[in-house]
Scaffold this active site. Structure first.
Site, PDB file in Angstrom:
ATOM      1  N   THR A   7     -37.997  65.601  11.063  1.00 57.27           N
ATOM      2  CA  THR A   7     -39.028  65.636  10.007  1.00 57.27           C
ATOM      3  C   THR A   7     -38.440  66.083   8.669  1.00 57.27           C
ATOM      4  O   THR A   7     -38.950  65.707   7.615  1.00 57.27           O
ATOM      5  CB  THR A   7     -40.223  66.539  10.403  1.00 57.27           C
ATOM      6  OG1 THR A   7     -39.801  67.904  10.460  1.00 57.27           O
ATOM      7  CG2 THR A   7     -40.817  66.123  11.732  1.00 57.27           C
ATOM      8  N   LEU A  67     -42.738  65.402   5.582  1.00 56.24           N
ATOM      9  CA  LEU A  67     -44.014  64.999   6.187  1.00 56.24           C
ATOM     10  C   LEU A  67     -43.851  65.044   7.705  1.00 56.24           C
ATOM     11  O   LEU A  67     -43.631  64.018   8.353  1.00 56.24           O
ATOM     12  CB  LEU A  67     -44.418  63.604   5.717  1.00 56.24           C
ATOM     13  CG  LEU A  67     -45.244  63.551   4.443  1.00 56.24           C
ATOM     14  CD1 LEU A  67     -45.751  62.144   4.184  1.00 56.24           C
ATOM     15  CD2 LEU A  67     -46.429  64.523   4.480  1.00 56.24           C
ATOM     16  N   HIS A  68     -44.000  66.248   8.259  1.00 60.21           N
ATOM     17  CA  HIS A  68     -43.725  66.448   9.689  1.00 60.21           C
ATOM     18  C   HIS A  68     -44.607  65.579  10.590  1.00 60.21           C
ATOM     19  O   HIS A  68     -44.126  64.741  11.349  1.00 60.21           O
ATOM     20  CB  HIS A  68     -44.002  67.904  10.072  1.00 60.21           C
ATOM     21  CG  HIS A  68     -43.313  68.933   9.248  1.00 60.21           C
ATOM     22  ND1 HIS A  68     -41.983  69.234   9.408  1.00 60.21           N
ATOM     23  CD2 HIS A  68     -43.770  69.754   8.272  1.00 60.21           C
ATOM     24  CE1 HIS A  68     -41.654  70.210   8.574  1.00 60.21           C
ATOM     25  NE2 HIS A  68     -42.709  70.535   7.870  1.00 60.21           N
ATOM     26  N   ASP A  69     -45.904  65.855  10.545  1.00 55.44           N
ATOM     27  CA  ASP A  69     -46.798  65.304  11.578  1.00 55.44           C
ATOM     28  C   ASP A  69     -46.958  63.781  11.531  1.00 55.44           C
ATOM     29  O   ASP A  69     -47.135  63.156  12.593  1.00 55.44           O
ATOM     30  CB  ASP A  69     -48.170  65.994  11.513  1.00 55.44           C
ATOM     31  CG  ASP A  69     -48.076  67.475  11.864  1.00 55.44           C
ATOM     32  OD1 ASP A  69     -47.112  67.859  12.549  1.00 55.44           O
ATOM     33  OD2 ASP A  69     -48.955  68.242  11.450  1.00 55.44           O
TER      34      ASP A  69
END
Ligand code: BDR
Ligand code: CA
Length: 313
Positions: free
Chosen positions: A196, A242-244
């Site tokens: 991520t 933008l991890h998720d």
């Protein structure tokens, strides 16, 4: 192929919001059966509210949103207002939701949905601490074999920790829950910080969101504007990770991501390394692989997908 049925388990969070929007913008590939909120970035009352704000932003008040566990299995809740702001969704000025929460507990929704759908047809997509999922597995062990797979955001190995020197936030907040999920036998796809942190919203990428010009595009750009100040300061990076959304992007275009199928275990005893995801990257143990531990993303392809899909809402 019919769209893949998923349950999004989440603690919104600006990056959770973008992950949800991406899923809702992609009905050909993804059918969101429901959204289950868990305590994490902010307390449960706010994550359950934010999930509905996001559904309304997407014009999808038909998606049921359930409130789940308000604290980790064995520990006090740790939150992340220092990253996400007081509301968890600081940045854009979005109205309070009109849609109600669905009746019942998120854990029961997860259990009932897995029992009602054909075995092997529902994928769980956790974007926060794993409390709801672990509680469902403990309460109804019969559902574990019915899960098609779990694609989750959590953990870190080469990139080390973001909430402690060795642990990533989602896993650290409820390590016992993560331990249950990682040992469940369900095939896992794990999006750790290793990947991520390569999905950075640079200025041109955020300008592209804003240039969509719709409420969604502008809200996403404003969320990212807020969210990125923390990471830029901390890592000196060019933008926020933008991890998720890596989770929902993987469901749409898995070829954007590469990783290794390895054994991953959760540290639950050491005070020093609590919640560390110990990935046997080099295969130095005989522990069975349980997770595709992702390390690389085609970031340009990822942001092109996001921009194209968000423009559909
Ligand atoms: C994870 O923690 C939260 O702050 C984000 O929403 C993401 O799920 C990153 O460590
Ligand atoms: Ca999250």
């Amino acid at each position: 192929m019919p769209p893949r049925k998923i349950i999004i388990d989440t603690d919104p969070g600006q990056d959770d919001a973008v992950a949800i929007l991406l899923a809702l913008a992609s009905p050909d590939e993804i059918e969101v059966l429901g959204i289950t909120a868990v305590a994490g970035n902010v307390p449960l009352e706010l994550t359950a509210k934010n999930a509905r704000i996001v559904c309304e932003l997407a014009g999808r008040t038909d998606v049921p949103v359930y409130a789940g566990c308000d604290r980790p299995l064995n520990r006090a809740l740790i939150t992340a207002e220092h990253v996400h702001g007081k509301t968890g969704l600081d940045g854009p000025d979005l109205p309070d939701p009109q849609m109600p929460l669905s009746d019942g507990h998120a854990v029961d929704f997860i259990i009932e949905t897995l029992r009602a759908e054909e075995p092997g047809t529902v994928t769980l997509c956790p974007l926060g601490p794993l409390t709801n999922i672990a509680t469902a597995f403990r309460k109804a062990p019969d559902i574990v074999d019915r899960v098609q797979g779990i694609v989750l955001m959590g953990g870190a190995y080469f990139e080390v920790g973001n909430i402690t020197p060795t642990a990533e936030f989602n896993i650290h907040v409820d390590p016992e829950a993560a331990d249950i999920v990682f040992k469940s036998g369900v095939q896992l796809v794990v999006m750790p910080l290793d990947v991520t942190h390569k999905a950075l919203v640079t200025k041109p990428r955020n300008d592209a969101f804003r240039a969509i010009g719709s409420n969604v595009g502008i809200a996403v750009a404003e969320m990212t504007d807020f969210f990125e100040r923390f990471d830029k300061e901390k890592y000196g990076s060019t933008g926020a990770p933008l991890h998720d959304p890596c989770v929902t992007a993987y469901l749409i275009r898995p070829e954007l991501f590469t990783g290794r199928f390895v054994n991953v275990e959760i540290e639950i005893q050491s005070e020093l390394t609590l919640g560390m995801t110990v990935a046997d990257w080099w295969g130095v143990t005989d522990r069975s692989p349980n997770a595709l531990f992702v390390g690389e993303v085609d970031a340009d392809g990822f942001f092109a997908l996001l921009t194209e899909r968000l423009a559909r809402l």
